[in-house]
Write a protein that holds these residues in place. Sequence first.
Motif, PDB file in Angstrom:
ATOM      1  N   UNK A  85       0.838  -1.191   0.000  1.00  0.00           N
ATOM      2  CA  UNK A  85       0.000   0.000   0.000  1.00  0.00           C
ATOM      3  C   UNK A  85       0.876   1.246   0.000  1.00  0.00           C
ATOM      4  N   UNK A  86       0.516   2.230  -0.807  1.00  0.00           N
ATOM      5  CA  UNK A  86       1.210   3.519  -0.831  1.00  0.00           C
ATOM      6  C   UNK A  86       0.184   4.630  -0.766  1.00  0.00           C
ATOM      7  N   UNK A  87       0.469   5.641   0.053  1.00  0.00           N
ATOM      8  CA  UNK A  87      -0.393   6.815   0.152  1.00  0.00           C
ATOM      9  C   UNK A  87       0.370   7.988  -0.465  1.00  0.00           C
ATOM     10  N   UNK A  88      -0.102   8.475  -1.601  1.00  0.00           N
ATOM     11  CA  UNK A  88       0.547   9.594  -2.280  1.00  0.00           C
ATOM     12  C   UNK A  88       0.055  10.945  -1.774  1.00  0.00           C
ATOM     13  N   UNK A  89      -0.965  10.934  -0.931  1.00  0.00           N
ATOM     14  CA  UNK A  89      -1.575  12.166  -0.450  1.00  0.00           C
ATOM     15  C   UNK A  89      -0.887  12.732   0.777  1.00  0.00           C
ATOM     16  N   UNK A  90      -1.331  13.919   1.163  1.00  0.00           N
ATOM     17  CA  UNK A  90      -0.754  14.597   2.326  1.00  0.00           C
ATOM     18  C   UNK A  90      -1.568  14.379   3.599  1.00  0.00           C
ATOM     19  N   UNK A  91      -2.584  13.510   3.553  1.00  0.00           N
ATOM     20  CA  UNK A  91      -3.381  13.163   4.728  1.00  0.00           C
ATOM     21  C   UNK A  91      -3.313  11.653   4.945  1.00  0.00           C
ATOM     22  N   UNK A  92      -3.360  11.203   6.209  1.00  0.00           N
ATOM     23  CA  UNK A  92      -3.405   9.754   6.444  1.00  0.00           C
ATOM     24  C   UNK A  92      -4.725   9.181   5.917  1.00  0.00           C
ATOM     25  N   UNK A  93      -4.683   7.938   5.461  1.00  0.00           N
ATOM     26  CA  UNK A  93      -5.883   7.265   4.958  1.00  0.00           C
ATOM     27  C   UNK A  93      -6.047   5.948   5.705  1.00  0.00           C
ATOM     28  N   UNK A  94      -7.240   5.752   6.284  1.00  0.00           N
ATOM     29  CA  UNK A  94      -7.559   4.506   6.972  1.00  0.00           C
ATOM     30  C   UNK A  94      -8.340   3.617   6.013  1.00  0.00           C
ATOM     31  N   UNK A  95      -7.856   2.385   5.860  1.00  0.00           N
ATOM     32  CA  UNK A  95      -8.456   1.434   4.922  1.00  0.00           C
ATOM     33  C   UNK A  95      -9.047   0.251   5.666  1.00  0.00           C
ATOM     34  N   UNK A  96     -10.221  -0.199   5.237  1.00  0.00           N
ATOM     35  CA  UNK A  96     -10.791  -1.460   5.692  1.00  0.00           C
ATOM     36  C   UNK A  96     -10.454  -2.484   4.612  1.00  0.00           C
ATOM     37  N   UNK A  97      -9.474  -3.347   4.894  1.00  0.00           N
ATOM     38  CA  UNK A  97      -8.931  -4.286   3.914  1.00  0.00           C
ATOM     39  C   UNK A  97      -9.537  -5.661   4.146  1.00  0.00           C
ATOM     40  N   UNK A 135      -7.869  -3.294   9.597  1.00  0.00           N
ATOM     41  CA  UNK A 135      -8.038  -1.850   9.468  1.00  0.00           C
ATOM     42  C   UNK A 135      -6.637  -1.264   9.577  1.00  0.00           C
ATOM     43  N   UNK A 136      -6.207  -0.587   8.514  1.00  0.00           N
ATOM     44  CA  UNK A 136      -4.839  -0.101   8.409  1.00  0.00           C
ATOM     45  C   UNK A 136      -4.869   1.393   8.117  1.00  0.00           C
ATOM     46  N   UNK A 137      -4.028   2.158   8.793  1.00  0.00           N
ATOM     47  CA  UNK A 137      -3.880   3.577   8.488  1.00  0.00           C
ATOM     48  C   UNK A 137      -2.520   3.775   7.823  1.00  0.00           C
TER      49      UNK A 137
END
Length: 174
Positions: free
Chosen positions: A100-112, A148-150
């Motif tokens: 997983x990679x987050x290209x944004x400037x805010x954290x993202x919480x994912x339900x995987x 659940x991953x941030x």
Amino acid sequence: SMPASRRTVLLAELSPMAILETTQAWAGESPLLAGPVDLVREGVLAGRTKVMFAAPGEKFALGWGPETSIRVQREVTRLDEKTRMLSSWIKVPHRVRLKLSNLGSDPVTLDVTERLPVSELREVEIEVDREATTGGASPDDDGFVRWTVTVPPHGRDVIALDWTLSKKDDVKGI
């Protein structure tokens, strides 16, 4: 327009994209009929989707499309079969990695959610290696493993799922 809870969902086996989903309760006095819905976000048309019939007070979900800041790479490896001497069981280890990679400037919480096969035969068993699996996760009765991953801003994470299919040597077609 109505209050809703939102979450970002990842079902990487089906699609390598994280999807924004909202859940809301229909507040109307009469039923919401099935059909197309325009999705408007911050006053701008964000897309179209369909809804099913919803009774007054019933909750329903809407998909708002991909979360554009998240990138997902799913790797599945089927390792070499292992047989033990004097045993009629064959073990086939599998390894799933979600990068997983987050290209944004805010954290993202994912339900995987990942899916494992569920055996209905005594001659076939599925076993998760909880030590090698992220968070020691295990499947529910339907074979779904959930996390659940941030992912931090401009950050990365890896989810690991290791499992083994054990089968009698006379079982064919798996």
